[in-house]
Design an enzyme around this catalytic site. Structure first.
Site, PDB file in Angstrom:
ATOM      1  N   SER A 167      11.093  -9.208   4.536  1.00 56.95           N
ATOM      2  CA  SER A 167      10.736  -8.169   5.503  1.00 56.95           C
ATOM      3  C   SER A 167      11.854  -8.097   6.552  1.00 56.95           C
ATOM      4  O   SER A 167      12.683  -9.009   6.633  1.00 56.95           O
ATOM      5  CB  SER A 167       9.422  -8.578   6.176  1.00 56.95           C
TER       6      SER A 167
ATOM      7  N   TYR B 129       3.089 -13.872  10.196  1.00 54.27           N
ATOM      8  CA  TYR B 129       3.775 -12.993   9.242  1.00 54.27           C
ATOM      9  C   TYR B 129       5.288 -13.256   9.270  1.00 54.27           C
ATOM     10  O   TYR B 129       5.922 -13.435   8.232  1.00 54.27           O
ATOM     11  CB  TYR B 129       3.467 -11.527   9.576  1.00 54.27           C
TER      12      TYR B 129
HETATM   13  P1  NDP Z   1      -0.034  -3.176   0.448  1.00 57.02           P
HETATM   14  O1  NDP Z   1      -1.149  -3.600   1.336  1.00 57.02           O
HETATM   15  O2  NDP Z   1      -0.055  -1.817  -0.139  1.00 57.02           O
HETATM   16  O3  NDP Z   1       0.143  -4.218  -0.734  1.00 57.02           O
HETATM   17  C1  NDP Z   1      -0.142  -5.571  -0.620  1.00 57.02           C
HETATM   18  C2  NDP Z   1      -0.469  -6.052  -2.024  1.00 57.02           C
HETATM   19  O4  NDP Z   1      -0.693  -7.470  -1.985  1.00 57.02           O
HETATM   20  C3  NDP Z   1      -1.716  -5.392  -2.559  1.00 57.02           C
HETATM   21  O5  NDP Z   1      -1.425  -4.884  -3.826  1.00 57.02           O
HETATM   22  C4  NDP Z   1      -2.739  -6.520  -2.617  1.00 57.02           C
HETATM   23  O6  NDP Z   1      -3.550  -6.415  -3.760  1.00 57.02           O
HETATM   24  C5  NDP Z   1      -1.863  -7.744  -2.723  1.00 57.02           C
HETATM   25  N1  NDP Z   1      -2.524  -8.913  -2.157  1.00 57.02           N
HETATM   26  C6  NDP Z   1      -2.783  -9.172  -0.849  1.00 57.02           C
HETATM   27  N2  NDP Z   1      -3.440 -10.335  -0.732  1.00 57.02           N
HETATM   28  C7  NDP Z   1      -3.600 -10.819  -1.988  1.00 57.02           C
HETATM   29  C8  NDP Z   1      -4.191 -11.982  -2.524  1.00 57.02           C
HETATM   30  N3  NDP Z   1      -4.774 -12.923  -1.743  1.00 57.02           N
HETATM   31  N4  NDP Z   1      -4.173 -12.171  -3.863  1.00 57.02           N
HETATM   32  C9  NDP Z   1      -3.600 -11.252  -4.668  1.00 57.02           C
HETATM   33  N5  NDP Z   1      -3.011 -10.120  -4.229  1.00 57.02           N
HETATM   34  C10 NDP Z   1      -3.019  -9.916  -2.897  1.00 57.02           C
HETATM   35  O7  NDP Z   1       1.278  -3.415   1.304  1.00 57.02           O
HETATM   36  P2  NDP Z   1       2.831  -3.259   0.972  1.00 57.02           P
HETATM   37  O8  NDP Z   1       3.035  -2.618  -0.335  1.00 57.02           O
HETATM   38  O9  NDP Z   1       3.411  -2.675   2.182  1.00 57.02           O
HETATM   39  O10 NDP Z   1       3.267  -4.784   0.924  1.00 57.02           O
HETATM   40  C11 NDP Z   1       3.862  -5.396  -0.207  1.00 57.02           C
HETATM   41  C12 NDP Z   1       4.801  -6.488   0.254  1.00 57.02           C
HETATM   42  O11 NDP Z   1       5.873  -5.900   0.975  1.00 57.02           O
HETATM   43  C13 NDP Z   1       4.173  -7.522   1.182  1.00 57.02           C
HETATM   44  O12 NDP Z   1       4.690  -8.803   0.893  1.00 57.02           O
HETATM   45  C14 NDP Z   1       4.629  -7.056   2.543  1.00 57.02           C
HETATM   46  O13 NDP Z   1       4.645  -8.106   3.471  1.00 57.02           O
HETATM   47  C15 NDP Z   1       6.019  -6.559   2.210  1.00 57.02           C
HETATM   48  N6  NDP Z   1       6.621  -5.672   3.190  1.00 57.02           N
HETATM   49  C16 NDP Z   1       6.070  -4.458   3.485  1.00 57.02           C
HETATM   50  C17 NDP Z   1       6.708  -3.620   4.373  1.00 57.02           C
HETATM   51  C18 NDP Z   1       6.209  -2.246   4.694  1.00 57.02           C
HETATM   52  O14 NDP Z   1       6.774  -1.609   5.597  1.00 57.02           O
HETATM   53  N7  NDP Z   1       5.210  -1.734   4.018  1.00 57.02           N
HETATM   54  C19 NDP Z   1       7.946  -4.022   5.050  1.00 57.02           C
HETATM   55  C20 NDP Z   1       8.422  -5.304   4.649  1.00 57.02           C
HETATM   56  C21 NDP Z   1       7.781  -6.091   3.766  1.00 57.02           C
HETATM   57  P3  NDP Z   1      -5.149  -6.119  -3.627  1.00 57.02           P
HETATM   58  O15 NDP Z   1      -5.278  -4.938  -2.723  1.00 57.02           O
HETATM   59  O16 NDP Z   1      -5.594  -5.874  -5.021  1.00 57.02           O
HETATM   60  O17 NDP Z   1      -5.704  -7.376  -3.049  1.00 57.02           O
END
Ligand code: NDP
Length: 254
Positions: free
Chosen positions: A144, A157
């Site tokens: 991130s 985070y």
């Molecule tokens: P989303 O909330 O759309 O995606 C997060 C994903 O993680 C979901 O698909 C969710 O699946 C999964 N997830 C969360 N907790 C669990 C768990 N305990 N077990 C299994 N799966 C889990 O967010 P983003 O797409 O934005 O985030 C994806 C990654 O990118 C993360 O690591 C985030 O920190 C990182 N990121 C995002 C940024 C942004 O601006 N969006 C910037 C920088 C980094 P489900 O819903 O099925 O649980």
């Protein structure tokens, strides 16, 4: 050698059922990879699988909670059982709890660290034997901007995302000789469910990101496709331990 050809390769993407994970998965699917997406929400996964199949590749949803060690191990075994191999691991599942540092409970700290950092370590350990046997492998960890910058509402985070970069470097140096490349992607601000919540919780965030990003816009999950294709493919065989910002210039602008 075709630099970006992933035909015959199998990728596992945690959190691949939406957002950035799906963007990364589609990048690899467009190069011919078979994709296992994982997460907890099966309904989101149905739509994601339809998108992946439009690329003409095989794909499956494997449900798992990555905060549980046993489910991480079972997820890797299930991917190998479903598709016969595992060449690429994308540690993308992530969560955020936004508060001032003094207000977190210990349970909240662990929830964020377990989801974002410990799961990446456990899954990397779980895929290592298969990758070593195969004599090749790619691990892509999602960091991130908070791998580099601090924010008052992101103590756990930011700690998890700083840790992702150091985990990436440690695994890269440990496993380079096994021909396993381990790299991190540091997304800028990307429009997903996670940041929709952030925009509700942090006043003025939407405009601040637009102003601060040299490209003048929020990123989209599709902006993640190219870096996934690069880091999963032979094009990056001598790239390891890197942390690559994909951020429209956010991390280099003033
Ligand atoms: P989303 O909330 O759309 O995606 C997060 C994903 O993680 C979901 O698909 C969710 O699946 C999964 N997830 C969360 N907790 C669990 C768990 N305990 N077990 C299994 N799966 C889990 O967010 P983003 O797409 O934005 O985030 C994806 C990654 O990118 C993360 O690591 C985030 O920190 C990182 N990121 C995002 C940024 C942004 O601006 N969006 C910037 C920088 C980094 P489900 O819903 O099925 O649980």
């Amino acid at each position: 050698m075709k630099l970006f050809d992933l035909t015959g390769k199998v990728a596992l993407v945690t959190g691949g059922n939406g957002g950035i994970g799906l963007g990364l998965a589609e990048g690899m699917a467009s190069c011919g990879a078979t994709i296992a997406i994982s997460g907890r929400n099966a309904e989101k996964a149905r739509a994601a699988l339809a998108r992946l199949r439009a690329h003409g590749v095989k794909s499956a949803f494997l449900s798992a909670d990555v905060t549980k060690r046993s489910e991480c191990q079972a997820l890797v075994a299930a991917t190998e059982a479903e598709f016969g191999r595992l060449d690429i691991l994308v540690n993308n599942a992530g969560t955020a709890i936004r508060k001032m540092p003094q207000d977190y409970t210990e349970a909240e700290w662990h929830e964020v660290l377990d989801t974002n950092l410990t799961s990446a370590f456990l899954l990397s350990q779980a895929v290592y034997p298969a990758m070593k046997r195969a004599g090749a492998g790619k691990i892509i960890n999602i960091g991130s901007m908070m791998s580099m910058f601090g924010a008052p509402y992101a103590a756990p985070y930011g700690s998890s995302k700083g840790g992702i970069v150091q985990l990436t470097r440690a695994l890269a140096t440990a496993w380079a000789n096994d021909k396993i490349q381990v790299n991190a992607v540091l997304p800028g601000w990307i429009d997903t469910d996670l940041t929709k919540r952030a925009r509700q919780q942090v006043p003025g965030l939407h405009e601040r990101v637009e102003d601060r990003t040299p490209a003048g816009r929020w990123g989209t999950p599709h902006d993640m496709a190219g870096v996934a294709a690069f880091l999963a493919s032979p094009a990056s065989d001598f790239v390891t331990g890197a942390a690559i910002p994909v951020d429209g210039g956010y991390s280099v602008g003033m």
